[in-house]
Every structure is written in structure tokens, then in C-alpha cells.
Design a protein around this motif. Structure first.
Motif, PDB file in Angstrom:
ATOM      1  N   VAL A   1       0.837  -1.204   0.000  1.00 57.19           N
ATOM      2  CA  VAL A   1       0.000   0.000   0.000  1.00 57.19           C
ATOM      3  C   VAL A   1       0.867   1.248   0.000  1.00 57.19           C
ATOM      4  N   ARG A   2       1.913   1.249   0.800  1.00 58.38           N
ATOM      5  CA  ARG A   2       2.788   2.416   0.865  1.00 58.38           C
ATOM      6  C   ARG A   2       3.465   2.693  -0.480  1.00 58.38           C
ATOM      7  N   LEU A   3       3.863   1.637  -1.192  1.00 60.80           N
ATOM      8  CA  LEU A   3       4.457   1.826  -2.513  1.00 60.80           C
ATOM      9  C   LEU A   3       3.463   2.443  -3.486  1.00 60.80           C
ATOM     10  N   VAL A   4       2.206   2.034  -3.403  1.00 63.84           N
ATOM     11  CA  VAL A   4       1.183   2.611  -4.270  1.00 63.84           C
ATOM     12  C   VAL A   4       0.922   4.063  -3.883  1.00 63.84           C
ATOM     13  N   GLU A   5       0.780   4.318  -2.603  1.00 65.07           N
ATOM     14  CA  GLU A   5       0.501   5.679  -2.148  1.00 65.07           C
ATOM     15  C   GLU A   5       1.627   6.640  -2.516  1.00 65.07           C
ATOM     16  N   ASP A   6       2.848   6.140  -2.552  1.00 68.45           N
ATOM     17  CA  ASP A   6       3.998   6.981  -2.895  1.00 68.45           C
ATOM     18  C   ASP A   6       4.215   7.109  -4.392  1.00 68.45           C
ATOM     19  N   GLY A   7       3.380   6.436  -5.188  1.00 69.15           N
ATOM     20  CA  GLY A   7       3.503   6.528  -6.638  1.00 69.15           C
ATOM     21  C   GLY A   7       4.551   5.624  -7.237  1.00 69.15           C
ATOM     22  N   VAL A   8       5.187   4.782  -6.423  1.00 70.11           N
ATOM     23  CA  VAL A   8       6.196   3.849  -6.934  1.00 70.11           C
ATOM     24  C   VAL A   8       5.529   2.742  -7.730  1.00 70.11           C
ATOM     25  N   ALA A   9       4.428   2.219  -7.211  1.00 65.99           N
ATOM     26  CA  ALA A   9       3.664   1.169  -7.876  1.00 65.99           C
ATOM     27  C   ALA A   9       2.326   1.711  -8.342  1.00 65.99           C
ATOM     28  N   GLY A  10       1.958   1.366  -9.564  1.00 67.65           N
ATOM     29  CA  GLY A  10       0.648   1.753 -10.066  1.00 67.65           C
ATOM     30  C   GLY A  10      -0.377   0.652  -9.902  1.00 67.65           C
ATOM     31  N   TRP A  11       0.106  -0.619  -9.938  1.00 66.51           N
ATOM     32  CA  TRP A  11      -0.788  -1.761  -9.900  1.00 66.51           C
ATOM     33  C   TRP A  11      -0.131  -2.887  -9.125  1.00 66.51           C
ATOM     34  N   VAL A  12      -0.962  -3.790  -8.648  1.00 70.23           N
ATOM     35  CA  VAL A  12      -0.503  -4.947  -7.891  1.00 70.23           C
ATOM     36  C   VAL A  12      -1.033  -6.195  -8.575  1.00 70.23           C
ATOM     37  N   LYS A  13      -0.133  -7.052  -9.036  1.00 66.71           N
ATOM     38  CA  LYS A  13      -0.540  -8.373  -9.535  1.00 66.71           C
ATOM     39  C   LYS A  13      -0.577  -9.297  -8.331  1.00 66.71           C
ATOM     40  N   TYR A  14      -1.775  -9.700  -7.954  1.00 66.26           N
ATOM     41  CA  TYR A  14      -1.963 -10.433  -6.707  1.00 66.26           C
ATOM     42  C   TYR A  14      -2.101 -11.915  -7.009  1.00 66.26           C
ATOM     43  N   ALA A  15      -1.170 -12.725  -6.470  1.00 67.67           N
ATOM     44  CA  ALA A  15      -1.121 -14.135  -6.853  1.00 67.67           C
ATOM     45  C   ALA A  15      -0.823 -15.059  -5.680  1.00 67.67           C
ATOM     46  N   LEU A  16      -1.356 -14.738  -4.496  1.00 65.96           N
ATOM     47  CA  LEU A  16      -1.237 -15.656  -3.372  1.00 65.96           C
ATOM     48  C   LEU A  16      -2.232 -16.800  -3.555  1.00 65.96           C
ATOM     49  N   VAL A  17      -1.739 -18.028  -3.535  1.00 66.65           N
ATOM     50  CA  VAL A  17      -2.594 -19.199  -3.698  1.00 66.65           C
ATOM     51  C   VAL A  17      -3.029 -19.674  -2.320  1.00 66.65           C
ATOM     52  N   LEU A  18      -4.349 -19.694  -2.098  1.00 66.85           N
ATOM     53  CA  LEU A  18      -4.914 -20.097  -0.811  1.00 66.85           C
ATOM     54  C   LEU A  18      -5.958 -21.193  -1.023  1.00 66.85           C
ATOM     55  N   PRO A  19      -6.212 -22.010  -0.004  1.00 69.61           N
ATOM     56  CA  PRO A  19      -7.242 -23.058  -0.152  1.00 69.61           C
ATOM     57  C   PRO A  19      -8.610 -22.499  -0.518  1.00 69.61           C
ATOM     58  N   ASP A  20      -8.959 -21.359   0.058  1.00 67.66           N
ATOM     59  CA  ASP A  20     -10.232 -20.707  -0.237  1.00 67.66           C
ATOM     60  C   ASP A  20      -9.944 -19.257  -0.606  1.00 67.66           C
ATOM     61  N   PRO A  21     -10.013 -18.898  -1.878  1.00 67.44           N
ATOM     62  CA  PRO A  21      -9.687 -17.528  -2.277  1.00 67.44           C
ATOM     63  C   PRO A  21     -10.633 -16.476  -1.708  1.00 67.44           C
ATOM     64  N   ALA A  22     -11.782 -16.891  -1.209  1.00 69.81           N
ATOM     65  CA  ALA A  22     -12.714 -15.935  -0.604  1.00 69.81           C
ATOM     66  C   ALA A  22     -12.308 -15.562   0.813  1.00 69.81           C
ATOM     67  N   GLU A  23     -11.437 -16.360   1.425  1.00 81.98           N
ATOM     68  CA  GLU A  23     -10.938 -16.081   2.772  1.00 81.98           C
ATOM     69  C   GLU A  23      -9.482 -15.667   2.664  1.00 81.98           C
ATOM     70  N   ASP A  24      -9.254 -14.368   2.527  1.00 79.26           N
ATOM     71  CA  ASP A  24      -7.919 -13.879   2.197  1.00 79.26           C
ATOM     72  C   ASP A  24      -7.657 -12.567   2.928  1.00 79.26           C
ATOM     73  N   PRO A  25      -7.071 -12.615   4.104  1.00 76.52           N
ATOM     74  CA  PRO A  25      -6.822 -11.391   4.876  1.00 76.52           C
ATOM     75  C   PRO A  25      -5.899 -10.414   4.163  1.00 76.52           C
ATOM     76  N   TYR A  26      -4.906 -10.928   3.444  1.00 78.42           N
ATOM     77  CA  TYR A  26      -3.966 -10.040   2.748  1.00 78.42           C
ATOM     78  C   TYR A  26      -4.704  -9.222   1.683  1.00 78.42           C
TER      79      TYR A  26
END
Length: 312
Positions: A154-179
Motif C-alpha cells: 500500500v505504501r508503494l502505491v501511495e507513494d507513486g512507486v507502484a501503479g498496480w498490484v498483480k496479486y497471486a497468493l494461492v490459498l485453499p479458499d480464495p474468498a478467505e484472504d486477509p492479505y
């Protein structure tokens, strides 16, 4: 290739294809095979191409990086985005991002560094330096929990370093994802791209409000994957779920045998284009693995053709 800045409305217009890279026996980019695959993707509605893990950019020599990107620019449709990957180590990133800037790409995706070889603070510093060198926001790739934490991203996005996040954490249930929940709590969900293909995309759109996704299987069935995106955008979860079922046998092969290997050889086995050898340290499927993947890849392509012809 389009070179203007990527805006919020751009990425959801197309599934973000993550195709393999066709190579000759000498491990040089194969112009004809890459053209055949790119044309197949374009005919299925794809207008954003991301060259990263499935293209084995981890193992492309720095000396071959510029001519590889120049070839892709030449082959891509005029209205298509290309997002090249850089890294994963900082030395390669520094050399490669200079090429990305010189060739006018709108962004670059930083490949995840092996967590044993770096710290989150070091990764933050590396990405800030790369942003300064490129002069445009980067795409950050979240692939494991031992890298950057959600608040650091989040800090990288807020600082303008990152424009987008490719999110690829593999979890047993993708609907339960705290990150992911933490990311969309603090960021505009349009900045977060579902980055694990068709399997988790329904939960990512419905539960977390994402609006774009990447796919490797799109290399076999681009029109079907595009139809999933259209259904999700329209709020038709049931329709998207029915279409997604067509991808799951191929996704099962990818999960069991290695995602990049299966999509690389799957394109060949389906008869779309001969992708040739995978650059070491990876390897092509062996004969037994090909026997498992070939009928699945061909069936997915048959479903794609039926869909395009209005028979599905």
C-alpha cells in the motif's frame, strides 16, 4: 504497441494474457511461432500481454532482453499493451529497466525475488530505485507471504512507486484472504489485478471488487477467457462459473505439473504454435506428462473454436 500511460479503464477491457515465449533450438525467440500465438490471442479479444513467469523471463539472458522485447513490439497489435517483467534480482532489474524505458513501455512488472535472498526493506528500496530509473509507476507482483506485507505494498502505491498490484497468493479458499482484504480496504480495487488465472477469479471479483485478471490458459482459449471477464463485469457470476468449468481440467494439469511448463507445451500440444524448448533452469514436459496434457489442451481449444463459431 500502445505506449501511452495505462489508465484505470484500460486493463479491465481485456483479460491480461500471460503467454509463454516461443524459442528456437538455439534458445532465440521464434518469430513465426510467437506471431502465431499473438495472433491467436488477438483473435480472441486479447489486448494486454504480460511477459513474465510463463514466458520464463526469469531465465532470459540480459544480453537477449532488448532484442526479445523489440520482437514482441513488432509482433503485437497496434492497440495492444505489452507489460514486460524485470528481475528477479536487483542487478538484472537495473539493466532491464533501462531497456524498458528506452523502448517506451508504459510500465514493467517486478518479478518476485526469492524470499531467502532479500528482506522486505531491501525490496522496498529496490522498487523505489527502479521507479526512479524508469520514470513511470511499476507493477508489483505479490506471490508469497514472505515478501512484502500488505501495508508495505500500500505504501508503494501511495507513494507513486507502484501503479498496480498483480496479486497471486494461492490459498485453499480464495474468498478467505486477509492479505487481499487489507489491500482493497486501503487501495482502490482497480489497482489490484487477480493474478492466478481463472480458478480464483470469481471470488476475487465478487468478494473483493477486483475488475481485471491475468491468465495463462488464455493462450489456449482467449475468447472463452474474454467471455468470463465479460460475464464478471456484467455481474453474471453463474455464467462466469459455467465458463470457468471449461478451464479447470487444464488448470489442474498446471497445478500438478508446473504452471509455466504446462502452458508452454500446452500451446504446442493443442496445435496453435510450436513453442519449442523452455530455457533452463526449467524443462519441457516429458513423454508421460505430454500424454496427460495433450488431450486436455486439445479439448480446451475445441471448446474455444466452438464458442467462436457459436456452437457452444
Amino acid at each position: 504497441m500502445k505506449v501511452s500511460s495505462i489508465e484505470f479503464e484500460d486493463l479491465p477491457r481485456s483479460v491480461i494474457a500471460v503467454p509463454p515465449l516461443a524459442q528456437t533450438a538455439e534458445l532465440e525467440p521464434d518469430r513465426a511461432a510467437n506471431r502465431a500465438l499473438i495472433d491467436h490471442l488477438a483473435a480472441g479479444g486479447i489486448r494486454t500481454l504480460m511477459y513474465g513467469g510463463n514466458a520464463n523471463f526469469y531465465n532470459i539472458p540480459v544480453s537477449a532482453y532488448a532484442r526479445t522485447l523489440e520482437l514482441l513490439i513488432d509482433l503485437a497489435p497496434a492497440d495492444a499493451w505489452i507489460i514486460p517483467a524485470v528481475g528477479p534480482d536487483f542487478g538484472r532489474m537495473r539493466d532491464q529497466v533501462g531497456v524498458v524505458r528506452a523502448l517506451g513501455f508504459p510500465t514493467a512488472m517486478a518479478l518476485p525475488h526469492a524470499p531467502e535472498g532479500g528482506s522486505s526493506a531491501g525490496m522496498m528500496t529496490a522498487l523505489r530505485r527502479l521507479h526512479d530509473q524508469l520514470g513511470r509507476p511499476l507493477m508489483v507482483y505479490v506471490k508469497h507471504l514472505r515478501g512484502l506485507g500488505a501495508d508495505e505494498v500500500v505504501r508503494l502505491v501511495e507513494d507513486g512507486v507502484a501503479g498496480w498490484v498483480k496479486y497471486a497468493l494461492v490459498l485453499p479458499d480464495p474468498a478467505e484472504d486477509p492479505y487481499l482484504a487489507r489491500l482493497v480496504e486501503r487501495l482502490d480495487p482497480r489497482r489490484v489485478i487477480s493474478g492466478i488465472g481463472e480458478r480464483p477469479v470469481l471470488a476475487h471479483f465478487d468478494r473483493f471488487g477486483l475488475s481485471s485478471f491475468t491468465s495463462g490458459s488464455v493462450s489456449i482459449a482467449p475468447a472463452l477467457s474474454t467471455a468470463i471477464l465479460a460475464a464478471l463485469t456484467a455481474g453474471d457470476l453463474a455464467g462466469a462459473a459455467r465458463l470457468r468449468e471449461l478451464f479447470l481440467p487444464f488448470e489442474d494439469c498446471r497445478d500438478g505439473l508446473g504452471p509455466a511448463r504446462v502452458v508452454h507445451d500446452g500451446v504446442t500440444l493443442a496445435g496453435i504454435a510450436d513453442m519449442g524448448p523452455i530455457a533452463p533452469l526449467q524443462c519441457n514436459l516429458d513423454a508421460g506428462e505430454q500424454t496427460r496434457v495433450a488431450p486436455v489442451a486439445r479439448e480446451l481449444l475445441a471448446q474455444e473454436i466452438a464458442w467462436r463459431e457459436g456452437r457452444a
